[in-house]
Enzyme design. Sequence first.
Site, PDB file in Angstrom:
ATOM      1  N   MET A  22       0.792  -1.255  -0.008  1.00 21.19           N
ATOM      2  CA  MET A  22      -0.036  -0.023  -0.055  1.00 21.19           C
ATOM      3  C   MET A  22       0.882   1.122  -0.009  1.00 21.19           C
ATOM      4  O   MET A  22       0.733   1.965   0.927  1.00 21.19           O
ATOM      5  CB  MET A  22      -0.992  -0.024   1.253  1.00 21.19           C
ATOM      6  CG  MET A  22      -1.865  -1.156   1.226  1.00 21.19           C
ATOM      7  SD  MET A  22      -2.696  -1.475   2.823  1.00 21.19           S
ATOM      8  CE  MET A  22      -1.577  -2.259   3.922  1.00 21.19           C
TER       9      MET A  22
ATOM     10  N   GLN B 104     -10.476   3.046  -0.003  1.00 25.41           N
ATOM     11  CA  GLN B 104     -10.277   4.586   0.408  1.00 25.41           C
ATOM     12  C   GLN B 104     -11.313   5.361  -0.136  1.00 25.41           C
ATOM     13  O   GLN B 104     -11.775   6.384   0.403  1.00 25.41           O
ATOM     14  CB  GLN B 104      -8.816   4.627   0.102  1.00 25.41           C
ATOM     15  CG  GLN B 104      -8.020   4.056   0.959  1.00 25.41           C
ATOM     16  CD  GLN B 104      -6.726   4.463   0.575  1.00 25.41           C
ATOM     17  OE1 GLN B 104      -6.269   4.779  -0.313  1.00 25.41           O
ATOM     18  NE2 GLN B 104      -5.746   3.994   1.550  1.00 25.41           N
TER      19      GLN B 104
ATOM     20  N   THR C 255       2.254   1.673   5.906  1.00 22.56           N
ATOM     21  CA  THR C 255       1.545   3.043   5.481  1.00 22.56           C
ATOM     22  C   THR C 255       1.133   3.709   6.558  1.00 22.56           C
ATOM     23  O   THR C 255       0.890   3.324   7.490  1.00 22.56           O
ATOM     24  CB  THR C 255       0.496   2.377   4.513  1.00 22.56           C
ATOM     25  OG1 THR C 255      -0.481   3.258   4.487  1.00 22.56           O
ATOM     26  CG2 THR C 255      -0.536   1.295   5.251  1.00 22.56           C
ATOM     27  N   ASN C 256       1.183   5.188   6.044  1.00 20.61           N
ATOM     28  CA  ASN C 256       0.644   5.912   7.115  1.00 20.61           C
ATOM     29  C   ASN C 256      -0.768   6.234   7.044  1.00 20.61           C
ATOM     30  O   ASN C 256      -1.503   5.964   8.302  1.00 20.61           O
ATOM     31  CB  ASN C 256       1.185   7.525   6.837  1.00 20.61           C
ATOM     32  CG  ASN C 256       2.719   7.530   7.216  1.00 20.61           C
ATOM     33  OD1 ASN C 256       2.883   7.813   8.504  1.00 20.61           O
ATOM     34  ND2 ASN C 256       3.698   7.390   6.226  1.00 20.61           N
ATOM     35  N   THR C 257      -1.357   6.000   6.016  1.00 19.75           N
ATOM     36  CA  THR C 257      -2.867   6.322   5.760  1.00 19.75           C
ATOM     37  C   THR C 257      -3.520   5.229   6.792  1.00 19.75           C
ATOM     38  O   THR C 257      -4.485   5.404   7.145  1.00 19.75           O
ATOM     39  CB  THR C 257      -3.387   6.345   4.334  1.00 19.75           C
ATOM     40  OG1 THR C 257      -2.696   7.649   3.688  1.00 19.75           O
ATOM     41  CG2 THR C 257      -4.783   6.391   4.317  1.00 19.75           C
TER      42      THR C 257
ATOM     43  N   CYS D  72       3.808  10.133   4.181  1.00 22.76           N
ATOM     44  CA  CYS D  72       3.403   9.129   3.410  1.00 22.76           C
ATOM     45  C   CYS D  72       4.329   8.145   3.218  1.00 22.76           C
ATOM     46  O   CYS D  72       5.745   9.014   2.743  1.00 22.76           O
ATOM     47  CB  CYS D  72       2.829   9.501   2.027  1.00 22.76           C
ATOM     48  SG  CYS D  72       2.315   8.270   0.855  1.00 22.76           S
ATOM     49  N   THR D  73       4.453   7.120   3.026  1.00 23.16           N
ATOM     50  CA  THR D  73       5.561   6.287   2.836  1.00 23.16           C
ATOM     51  C   THR D  73       6.571   6.346   1.576  1.00 23.16           C
ATOM     52  O   THR D  73       7.411   5.914   1.301  1.00 23.16           O
ATOM     53  CB  THR D  73       5.609   4.898   3.130  1.00 23.16           C
ATOM     54  OG1 THR D  73       4.223   4.461   2.710  1.00 23.16           O
ATOM     55  CG2 THR D  73       5.174   4.767   4.926  1.00 23.16           C
ATOM     56  N   GLU D  74       5.620   6.882   0.639  1.00 22.09           N
ATOM     57  CA  GLU D  74       6.286   6.970  -0.759  1.00 22.09           C
ATOM     58  C   GLU D  74       7.012   8.320  -0.659  1.00 22.09           C
ATOM     59  O   GLU D  74       7.592   8.596  -1.672  1.00 22.09           O
ATOM     60  CB  GLU D  74       5.074   6.835  -1.873  1.00 22.09           C
ATOM     61  CG  GLU D  74       4.530   5.574  -2.215  1.00 22.09           C
ATOM     62  CD  GLU D  74       3.679   5.083  -1.224  1.00 22.09           C
ATOM     63  OE1 GLU D  74       3.519   3.633  -0.980  1.00 22.09           O
ATOM     64  OE2 GLU D  74       3.091   5.823  -0.764  1.00 22.09           O
TER      65      GLU D  74
END
Length: 231
Positions: A10, A52, A83-85, A198-200
């Site tokens: 994710m 989401q 993932t943060n979200t 956000c991890t990206e």
Amino acid sequence: MRTIGLIGGMSWESTAIYYRLINEGVRERLGGLHSAKLLMYSFDFDEIAALQTAGDWAGAGVLLAEAGRRLEGAGAEALVLCTNTMHKLAAEIEGTVSVPLIHIADATAEAMTGRGVTHPILLATRFTMEQEFYTGRLRDRHGITAAVPDSAGRDVVHRIIYEELVRGIVTVPSKQAYLAEVARLRQAGYADGLIMGCTEITMLIGQDDFDIPVFDTTALHAQAAVDFMLG
């Protein structure tokens, strides 16, 4: 060494970074041929993103909780949600397993507290920037008040994540857009740090782009995982 279960996919772009960082962390601390004991459940992110967008967080929670149960059943001694979200659903996962979930916001807050940062800028998905599950946890548990871009800025940050970064696309114009959002907030009187929430985002910007402390949630979360693994 304890075994960690990764709930990933994710997106897989950032999950791959987690895998590398955790293994590098173990090798750096133990040396030799050591690597991390990891289990992974990787989602098809298209399915999660659809939930989401539809606001079906309950449905997503069922899927994440099941992933946690599977990892625990396979021998995971703690879980890392990559993932943060989706930490919006941390309680749903924690309620179905007996092993700890290493929370990304807590790992990030610990690093900020260590640097004396209390009013950071937060760049993340619109969900993370606008809902209380993340900023509220930082505020209520750690005394950290995060500032986010205005509505137009949040649209830009969110769009780049979903249309580019999760697809592995990194461009100079998008980097400049992120730098501009941070500059606007700083001109308005914020902030003493920056959370790449956000991890990206670590694919696009980093500490070298700023003269304030930058907190890479992906790296900090991976470090917390290594800390747990090695006790």
